[in-house]
Design a protein around this motif. Structure first.
Motif, PDB file in Angstrom:
ATOM      1  N   PRO A 149      -4.415  -2.062  10.905  1.00 28.94           N
ATOM      2  CA  PRO A 149      -5.056  -0.754  11.070  1.00 28.94           C
ATOM      3  C   PRO A 149      -4.055   0.330  11.465  1.00 28.94           C
ATOM      4  O   PRO A 149      -3.064   0.067  12.148  1.00 28.94           O
ATOM      5  CB  PRO A 149      -6.070  -1.009  12.196  1.00 28.94           C
ATOM      6  N   ARG A 150      -4.334   1.547  10.989  1.00 25.48           N
ATOM      7  CA  ARG A 150      -3.536   2.726  11.321  1.00 25.48           C
ATOM      8  C   ARG A 150      -2.042   2.491  11.060  1.00 25.48           C
ATOM      9  O   ARG A 150      -1.192   2.755  11.907  1.00 25.48           O
ATOM     10  CB  ARG A 150      -3.766   3.134  12.783  1.00 25.48           C
ATOM     11  N   SER A 151      -1.748   1.992   9.886  1.00 24.88           N
ATOM     12  CA  SER A 151      -0.372   1.642   9.538  1.00 24.88           C
ATOM     13  C   SER A 151      -0.052   2.109   8.122  1.00 24.88           C
ATOM     14  O   SER A 151      -0.949   2.416   7.332  1.00 24.88           O
ATOM     15  CB  SER A 151      -0.163   0.123   9.635  1.00 24.88           C
ATOM     16  N   SER A 152       1.221   2.146   7.829  1.00 21.95           N
ATOM     17  CA  SER A 152       1.665   2.458   6.469  1.00 21.95           C
ATOM     18  C   SER A 152       2.889   1.624   6.148  1.00 21.95           C
ATOM     19  O   SER A 152       3.651   1.223   7.046  1.00 21.95           O
ATOM     20  CB  SER A 152       1.988   3.951   6.320  1.00 21.95           C
ATOM     21  N   ALA A 153       3.090   1.365   4.859  1.00 20.29           N
ATOM     22  CA  ALA A 153       4.248   0.586   4.420  1.00 20.29           C
ATOM     23  C   ALA A 153       4.616   1.027   3.013  1.00 20.29           C
ATOM     24  O   ALA A 153       3.763   1.438   2.230  1.00 20.29           O
ATOM     25  CB  ALA A 153       3.949  -0.915   4.450  1.00 20.29           C
ATOM     26  N   LEU A 195       1.119  -3.227  -8.483  1.00 21.37           N
ATOM     27  CA  LEU A 195       1.922  -2.385  -7.609  1.00 21.37           C
ATOM     28  C   LEU A 195       3.407  -2.612  -7.857  1.00 21.37           C
ATOM     29  O   LEU A 195       3.926  -3.716  -7.617  1.00 21.37           O
ATOM     30  CB  LEU A 195       1.596  -2.680  -6.138  1.00 21.37           C
ATOM     31  N   PRO A 196       4.144  -1.593  -8.319  1.00 26.07           N
ATOM     32  CA  PRO A 196       5.591  -1.727  -8.540  1.00 26.07           C
ATOM     33  C   PRO A 196       6.357  -1.322  -7.287  1.00 26.07           C
ATOM     34  O   PRO A 196       5.785  -0.921  -6.272  1.00 26.07           O
ATOM     35  CB  PRO A 196       5.832  -0.751  -9.681  1.00 26.07           C
ATOM     36  N   LEU A 243       1.470   1.925   0.827  1.00 24.75           N
ATOM     37  CA  LEU A 243       0.211   1.405   1.351  1.00 24.75           C
ATOM     38  C   LEU A 243      -0.126   2.130   2.636  1.00 24.75           C
ATOM     39  O   LEU A 243       0.759   2.432   3.445  1.00 24.75           O
ATOM     40  CB  LEU A 243       0.325  -0.105   1.630  1.00 24.75           C
ATOM     41  N   ALA A 244      -1.420   2.394   2.844  1.00 34.24           N
ATOM     42  CA  ALA A 244      -1.849   3.074   4.070  1.00 34.24           C
ATOM     43  C   ALA A 244      -3.217   2.578   4.463  1.00 34.24           C
ATOM     44  O   ALA A 244      -4.028   2.182   3.611  1.00 34.24           O
ATOM     45  CB  ALA A 244      -1.866   4.593   3.854  1.00 34.24           C
ATOM     46  N   SER A 245      -3.495   2.577   5.763  1.00 37.77           N
ATOM     47  CA  SER A 245      -4.801   2.123   6.263  1.00 37.77           C
ATOM     48  C   SER A 245      -5.279   3.036   7.376  1.00 37.77           C
ATOM     49  O   SER A 245      -4.480   3.629   8.110  1.00 37.77           O
ATOM     50  CB  SER A 245      -4.692   0.684   6.789  1.00 37.77           C
ATOM     51  N   GLY A 246      -6.622   3.134   7.480  1.00 41.57           N
ATOM     52  CA  GLY A 246      -7.229   3.820   8.613  1.00 41.57           C
ATOM     53  C   GLY A 246      -7.593   2.774   9.644  1.00 41.57           C
ATOM     54  O   GLY A 246      -6.747   2.275  10.377  1.00 41.57           O
ATOM     55  N   VAL A 299      -8.716   1.970   3.273  1.00 42.71           N
ATOM     56  CA  VAL A 299      -7.339   1.663   2.884  1.00 42.71           C
ATOM     57  C   VAL A 299      -7.005   2.427   1.607  1.00 42.71           C
ATOM     58  O   VAL A 299      -7.901   2.809   0.848  1.00 42.71           O
ATOM     59  CB  VAL A 299      -7.131   0.148   2.664  1.00 42.71           C
ATOM     60  N   GLN A 300      -5.706   2.614   1.368  1.00 45.66           N
ATOM     61  CA  GLN A 300      -5.269   3.348   0.179  1.00 45.66           C
ATOM     62  C   GLN A 300      -3.960   2.771  -0.343  1.00 45.66           C
ATOM     63  O   GLN A 300      -3.159   2.210   0.419  1.00 45.66           O
ATOM     64  CB  GLN A 300      -5.048   4.840   0.494  1.00 45.66           C
ATOM     65  N   VAL A 301      -3.736   2.944  -1.654  1.00 42.61           N
ATOM     66  CA  VAL A 301      -2.454   2.673  -2.290  1.00 42.61           C
ATOM     67  C   VAL A 301      -2.083   3.921  -3.083  1.00 42.61           C
ATOM     68  O   VAL A 301      -2.827   4.334  -3.977  1.00 42.61           O
ATOM     69  CB  VAL A 301      -2.522   1.449  -3.220  1.00 42.61           C
ATOM     70  N   ASP A 302      -0.969   4.535  -2.717  1.00 46.92           N
ATOM     71  CA  ASP A 302      -0.523   5.777  -3.356  1.00 46.92           C
ATOM     72  C   ASP A 302      -1.627   6.839  -3.351  1.00 46.92           C
ATOM     73  O   ASP A 302      -1.826   7.565  -4.331  1.00 46.92           O
ATOM     74  CB  ASP A 302      -0.058   5.510  -4.789  1.00 46.92           C
ATOM     75  N   GLY A 303      -2.364   6.891  -2.249  1.00 51.78           N
ATOM     76  CA  GLY A 303      -3.395   7.905  -2.095  1.00 51.78           C
ATOM     77  C   GLY A 303      -4.731   7.568  -2.732  1.00 51.78           C
ATOM     78  O   GLY A 303      -5.695   8.323  -2.561  1.00 51.78           O
ATOM     79  N   GLU A 304      -4.838   6.454  -3.475  1.00 45.48           N
ATOM     80  CA  GLU A 304      -6.101   6.056  -4.107  1.00 45.48           C
ATOM     81  C   GLU A 304      -6.780   4.987  -3.243  1.00 45.48           C
ATOM     82  O   GLU A 304      -6.143   4.034  -2.817  1.00 45.48           O
ATOM     83  CB  GLU A 304      -5.850   5.500  -5.509  1.00 45.48           C
TER      84      GLU A 304
END
Length: 492
Positions: free
Chosen positions: A204-208, A177-178, A183-186, A161-166
């Protein structure tokens, strides 16, 4: 709408009322002859007074005026031209009548007109009556302050998982988180809490994207799946989820949104959500779901199966007790649970899913349970979190199964416990924003259902609240059955 008080037309002309209020008054006057007449008189009086402001005051014969006042107040004058007392509820109308009378009287003097003395003095006395204070309409209040910006916290992470690429765990759990965070997930899951009782799980496999996050509104854009738990909104607050061409709006509910390409699926466990696209919309109540395709008519919601409702219950987003973001960030730590991929974990009674997981927890002892092969959850041990540093806990093999008699008595205890009474026991600390408390009890149940002993073996509650919980447990009446000694962890 009731009749408009005459003085309100003056307020409207002086721009002392809101635009909404003035529009409502004018709309009412279009269908009410009485209010049309009052509006015309009020505006005419105002125009007259405006003209008089620019006129030079005439010389007044004060001796003549004093004589006329004396006559007006004499028995003869008062009996022939006494003013009728206004009704008790007509203060507003009387104030305008006085103002109109004063305007007419002064206009007559300026124009050199000659009204009969009694009538002229009647108007003057009317003008002398006090006008009630004007109460401002709610719409005329000062503008509301700008919305307060909010921030969110990561509460659970599993897999990629990632937040802003981290994607580092330390970075994820340390960040606030502002609005604008992505948000992104594998193949993993990511839980984010937005406030007390409001959280989401990115599937899984989602972004927001947290497009807006403040005290007036929360707006999310999703591509993939989101599990959401939304606390009831305050008046004026909005919670929107944009999924492609569709928008889902809620007031407070537990629901799921899945969006792939041009199709959006929304299912609701409790509460009510509205799905709209352009001018079309459909409401989805508890226990129902709807599948909407872009550009197509809105279908009627269908009923969820028992299995789907159970899945929504199990996949509820993970949350922690929330006071304010600074308090939560300063009083919680990271707990890393390691387990085999097929082993399902449960922490303090909350299911975390299969495999390793990292969660945000309050400092203290936390019960870890595991289930293998679809069997029941069994205790693995206690994870002790006593510092801000991350704690790693190996969720290995569960404890051996207890006897069938103990399992039977434990299930009876769980079924018979009055959960509402338990909630009342911890209400004093719940009101202070504290939660995730527990009480461990040990008791022996005889064959006839009597309890020979009941002890509290561990708790993080104050003594008086723990004793309240013990009293609730002691009130359980077991049926006849096998004798057993059981230990139960009560997460409150």
């Amino acid at each position: 709408m009731k009749h408009v008080p005459p003085h309100r037309w003056i307020d409207a002309a002086e721009a002392r009322l809101s635009t909404r209020r003035v529009d409502e008054m004018n709309a009412h006057a279009e269908t009410c002859a009485r209010c049309q007449n009052a509006r015309a008189q009020a505006l005419a009086a105002r125009a007259t007074m405006t003209e008089l402001r620019s006129e030079v005051a005439p010389e007044l014969a004060w001796d003549e005026i004093r004589a006329k006042i004396r006559w007006e107040l004499s028995p003869a004058g008062s009996s022939s031209a006494r003013l009728a007392a206004p009704p008790e509820d007509s203060g507003a109308r009387w104030g305008l009548a006085g103002a109109l009378a004063a305007a007419v009287a002064v206009a007559a003097v300026v124009a050199g007109g000659d009204l009969p003395a009694p009538r002229r003095m009647t108007l003057a006395l009317a003008a002398a009556r006090p006008t009630p204070a004007v109460v401002e309409e709610p719409g005329a209040a000062a503008p509301a302050p700008a919305p307060t910006a909010l921030v969110a916290l990561v509460t659970r992470a599993r897999g990629a998982v990632q937040v802003d690429g981290e994607g580092g765990l330390e970075e994820l759990f340390a960040r606030r988180l502002p609005a604008g965070a992505v948000l992104a997930s594998g193949e993993g899951l990511l839980d984010v809490q937005l406030g007390p009782g409001t959280a989401l799980t990115l599937g899984p496999r989602s972004s927001a994207r947290l497009a807006r996050l403040d005290s007036a509104a929360v707006e999310l854009y999703v591509d993939g799946s989101l599990e959401l738990e939304v606390a009831p909104r305050a008046a004026g607050q909005r919670f929107l989820v944009h999924a492609g061409a569709q928008t889902v709006e809620v007031r407070g509910t537990r629901f799921r949104v899945e969006h792939r390409e041009d199709q959006t699926y929304v299912s609701c466990r409790h509460g009510l959500v509205a799905v709209r696209e352009g001018a079309r919309s459909v409401e989805v109540p508890a226990g129902r779901a709807v599948s909407v395709r872009t550009g197509q008519p809105m279908p009627a919601p269908s009923e969820l199966s028992a299995a789907e409702l159970l899945e929504l219950a199990v996949t509820t987003p993970y949350q922690v007790a929330w006071d304010d973001v600074s308090t939560v960030a300063g009083s919680t730590s990271r707990l890393e649970l390691t387990a085999a991929p097929a082993r399902r974990l449960r922490l303090d009674g909350v299911e975390l899913g299969a495999g390793a997981a990292t969660v945000r927890v309050a400092r203290g002892r936390h019960l870890v349970e595991a289930s293998d092969g679809g069997g029941p959850f069994r205790r693995v041990g206690w994870a002790v979190v006593d510092a801000r540093a991350a704690v790693r806990f190996e969720a290995g093999a569960a404890e051996p199964a207890r006897s069938q008699a103990a399992s039977q008595r434990r299930e009876q205890l769980r079924a018979l416990l009055d959960r509402s009474r338990l909630a009342r026991c911890v209400r004093p600390i719940a009101k202070q924003g504290l939660g995730a408390t527990y009480v461990d009890v040990e008791l022996a149940v005889g064959r006839d259902g009597t309890v020979s002993f009941l002890n509290i073996t561990d708790t993080d509650l104050p003594a008086e609240l723990a004793e309240c919980v013990r009293t609730v447990v002691a009130s359980v009446r077991f049926a006849a059955g096998p004798a057993a000694t059981i230990v139960e962890h009560l997460a409150l």
